[in-house]
Design a protein around this motif. Structure first.
Motif, PDB file in Angstrom:
ATOM      1  N   ASN A  94       0.815  -1.220   0.000  1.00 45.19           N
ATOM      2  CA  ASN A  94       0.000   0.000   0.000  1.00 45.19           C
ATOM      3  C   ASN A  94       0.844   1.264   0.000  1.00 45.19           C
ATOM      4  O   ASN A  94       0.346   2.348  -0.302  1.00 45.19           O
ATOM      5  CB  ASN A  94      -0.920   0.029   1.223  1.00 45.19           C
ATOM      6  N   ARG A  95       2.132   1.134   0.321  1.00 43.60           N
ATOM      7  CA  ARG A  95       2.994   2.315   0.367  1.00 43.60           C
ATOM      8  C   ARG A  95       3.887   2.441  -0.866  1.00 43.60           C
ATOM      9  O   ARG A  95       4.587   3.441  -1.009  1.00 43.60           O
ATOM     10  CB  ARG A  95       3.886   2.265   1.609  1.00 43.60           C
ATOM     11  N   GLY A  96       3.933   1.449  -1.714  1.00 49.85           N
ATOM     12  CA  GLY A  96       4.733   1.551  -2.917  1.00 49.85           C
ATOM     13  C   GLY A  96       6.197   1.216  -2.688  1.00 49.85           C
ATOM     14  O   GLY A  96       6.618   0.790  -1.613  1.00 49.85           O
ATOM     15  N   VAL A  97       7.007   1.440  -3.728  1.00 52.03           N
ATOM     16  CA  VAL A  97       8.403   0.986  -3.718  1.00 52.03           C
ATOM     17  C   VAL A  97       9.308   1.898  -2.896  1.00 52.03           C
ATOM     18  O   VAL A  97      10.434   1.528  -2.590  1.00 52.03           O
ATOM     19  CB  VAL A  97       8.948   0.892  -5.159  1.00 52.03           C
ATOM     20  N   ALA A  98       8.847   3.097  -2.543  1.00 55.63           N
ATOM     21  CA  ALA A  98       9.705   4.043  -1.822  1.00 55.63           C
ATOM     22  C   ALA A  98       9.424   4.031  -0.323  1.00 55.63           C
ATOM     23  O   ALA A  98       9.608   5.033   0.360  1.00 55.63           O
ATOM     24  CB  ALA A  98       9.515   5.448  -2.380  1.00 55.63           C
ATOM     25  N   ASP A  99       8.988   2.884   0.193  1.00 55.54           N
ATOM     26  CA  ASP A  99       8.573   2.816   1.599  1.00 55.54           C
ATOM     27  C   ASP A  99       9.739   2.876   2.572  1.00 55.54           C
ATOM     28  O   ASP A  99       9.621   3.433   3.647  1.00 55.54           O
ATOM     29  CB  ASP A  99       7.769   1.526   1.829  1.00 55.54           C
ATOM     30  N   ASP A 144       4.388 -11.794  10.137  1.00 57.19           N
ATOM     31  CA  ASP A 144       4.460 -13.260  10.110  1.00 57.19           C
ATOM     32  C   ASP A 144       5.478 -13.751   9.080  1.00 57.19           C
ATOM     33  O   ASP A 144       6.183 -14.732   9.315  1.00 57.19           O
ATOM     34  CB  ASP A 144       3.079 -13.844   9.812  1.00 57.19           C
ATOM     35  N   ALA A 145       5.536 -13.063   7.935  1.00 55.34           N
ATOM     36  CA  ALA A 145       6.508 -13.449   6.914  1.00 55.34           C
ATOM     37  C   ALA A 145       7.937 -13.221   7.406  1.00 55.34           C
ATOM     38  O   ALA A 145       8.852 -14.008   7.115  1.00 55.34           O
ATOM     39  CB  ALA A 145       6.258 -12.670   5.631  1.00 55.34           C
ATOM     40  N   ALA A 146       8.140 -12.135   8.154  1.00 57.00           N
ATOM     41  CA  ALA A 146       9.467 -11.876   8.719  1.00 57.00           C
ATOM     42  C   ALA A 146       9.820 -12.928   9.772  1.00 57.00           C
ATOM     43  O   ALA A 146      10.948 -13.438   9.799  1.00 57.00           O
ATOM     44  CB  ALA A 146       9.508 -10.472   9.322  1.00 57.00           C
ATOM     45  N   ILE A 164       3.093  -7.515   0.508  1.00 55.63           N
ATOM     46  CA  ILE A 164       1.833  -7.819   1.184  1.00 55.63           C
ATOM     47  C   ILE A 164       1.169  -6.505   1.589  1.00 55.63           C
ATOM     48  O   ILE A 164       1.854  -5.535   1.938  1.00 55.63           O
ATOM     49  CB  ILE A 164       2.068  -8.688   2.443  1.00 55.63           C
ATOM     50  N   ASN A 165      -0.159  -6.470   1.567  1.00 59.68           N
ATOM     51  CA  ASN A 165      -0.868  -5.252   1.938  1.00 59.68           C
ATOM     52  C   ASN A 165      -1.470  -5.323   3.336  1.00 59.68           C
ATOM     53  O   ASN A 165      -2.433  -4.618   3.637  1.00 59.68           O
ATOM     54  CB  ASN A 165      -1.965  -4.925   0.914  1.00 59.68           C
ATOM     55  N   ASN A 166      -0.887  -6.146   4.216  1.00 64.08           N
ATOM     56  CA  ASN A 166      -1.376  -6.276   5.575  1.00 64.08           C
ATOM     57  C   ASN A 166      -0.208  -6.407   6.540  1.00 64.08           C
ATOM     58  O   ASN A 166       0.696  -7.231   6.337  1.00 64.08           O
ATOM     59  CB  ASN A 166      -2.299  -7.492   5.693  1.00 64.08           C
ATOM     60  N   ILE A 177      13.836  -9.223   5.442  1.00 71.36           N
ATOM     61  CA  ILE A 177      13.825  -8.084   6.352  1.00 71.36           C
ATOM     62  C   ILE A 177      12.560  -7.268   6.110  1.00 71.36           C
ATOM     63  O   ILE A 177      12.120  -7.089   4.975  1.00 71.36           O
ATOM     64  CB  ILE A 177      15.077  -7.211   6.140  1.00 71.36           C
ATOM     65  N   ALA A 178      11.982  -6.752   7.178  1.00 72.79           N
ATOM     66  CA  ALA A 178      10.784  -5.936   7.069  1.00 72.79           C
ATOM     67  C   ALA A 178      10.979  -4.638   7.843  1.00 72.79           C
ATOM     68  O   ALA A 178      11.709  -4.596   8.843  1.00 72.79           O
ATOM     69  CB  ALA A 178       9.562  -6.685   7.607  1.00 72.79           C
ATOM     70  N   LEU A 179      10.332  -3.580   7.377  1.00 78.84           N
ATOM     71  CA  LEU A 179      10.304  -2.305   8.088  1.00 78.84           C
ATOM     72  C   LEU A 179       8.884  -2.141   8.618  1.00 78.84           C
ATOM     73  O   LEU A 179       7.951  -1.868   7.854  1.00 78.84           O
ATOM     74  CB  LEU A 179      10.684  -1.162   7.149  1.00 78.84           C
TER      75      LEU A 179
END
Length: 301
Positions: free
Chosen positions: A194-199, A227-229, A219-221, A235-237
């Motif tokens: 939902n935030r695009g590639v520049a997140d 959970d994927a991280a 993912i949009n949730n 890596i997730a932000l």
């Protein structure tokens, strides 16, 4: 004579986009809402809406009538709320939109005690991650996390919101721990679509820097990104209100790359030019006190 029930029904139908949804919001039957619309049109001597089996559209008369009709409905609601405040209570309808994960994890638990203390408030809380148009969709306010980009909104900050760069211990053991922003290019990233590639934006002395790892999954949730991280996909932000519990439990580890992600906020916003009601201000004040600053969910709080 024009009856206010018909004006309320007309505004509700336009904001909801259908008679059935308007009836649900008004807690009336579809036949009652349709009859009130027809009676209003007879009183005005013209059609306000084109009705088909698939959609409703405003006529020219309907478009001209809508702005004042909406203002009338809002004024009545606010007048009723002000009367309740004079009697020492908060009462009346209020409609708020909020994101899914934050709503489930923190907003709902914060609001339930408030609603129990003010039983005359009629709250409709729409949980959805999409960016709603507060004015045209008939919301009193929207609660969001992130940057504030709509200049037509008046924004009240509820709390700061720190984002954490995180990964599972298993992933870091396999792929190595990045120590600088440049190291992220060699890693897999889990992105919020939902935030695009520049997140992934970080604060540096030269200004904001956008970094992008190799896409592992989009993912949009927020729950599923966490959970994927945890599953070790990359890596997730993530906001601390999502990642914080997993960091405390050791399921995720925060990564220090020398620079912090850009600061963000939990905020409530209402349409510009609309006088916020006493009950909306009371909700905002209650949420500020509940969330605190720094917020209770931040592991570094």
């Amino acid at each position: 004579m024009i009856r206010i029930e018909g004006v309320v029904a007309f505004v509700a139908v336009v904001e909801a986009g259908s008679v059935s949804e308007a009836a649900r919001r008004l807690r009336l039957s579809k036949s009652v809402v349709s009859e009130r619309l027809s009676e209003l049109e007879r009183s005005l001597g013209g059609m306000l809406l084109h009705r088909t089996t698939r959609k409703l559209t405003l006529t020219e008369d309907g478009t001209a009538f809508l702005e004042r009709a909406t203002r009338i409905v809002r004024e009545i609601e606010e007048a009723a709320a002000d009367m309740a405040v004079r009697r020492g209570s908060l009462a009346g309808p209020i409609r708020i939109a909020a994101p899914v994960t934050f709503g489930r994890m923190h907003l709902g638990p914060a609001l339930y005690p408030f609603l129990a203390a003010h039983p005359d408030i009629e709250l409709t809380l729409d949980i959805d991650d999409r960016r709603v148009d507060v004015s045209s969709e008939g919301y009193d306010a929207v609660i969001r996390h992130g940057p504030i980009i709509d200049s037509r909104l008046v924004v009240w900050k509820l709390s700061r919101s720190r984002r954490l760069l995180v990964a599972a211990p298993d992933y870091l053991a396999r792929a190595g721990r990045p120590a600088a922003l440049a190291d992220l290019d060699r890693h897999k990233g889990i992105y919020y679509t939902n935030r695009g590639v520049a997140d992934w934006r970080f604060q540096t002395p030269e200004g904001a820097l956008v970094v992008r790892a190799k896409l592992a999954v989009g993912i949009n949730n927020g729950d599923m990104i966490r959970d994927a991280a945890v599953a070790g996909l990359g890596i997730a932000l993530l906001p601390a209100f999502i990642a914080g519990p997993a960091v405390k439990e050791g399921l995720l580890e925060e990564i220090d790359v020398g620079y912090r992600p850009e600061p963000e906020f939990i905020y409530m916003a209402h349409p510009e030019g609309r006088n916020p009601s006493a009950k909306l201000r009371a909700v905002a004040d209650h949420l500020r006190k509940t969330f605190k600053d720094p917020p209770y969910w931040d592991p570094a709080g």
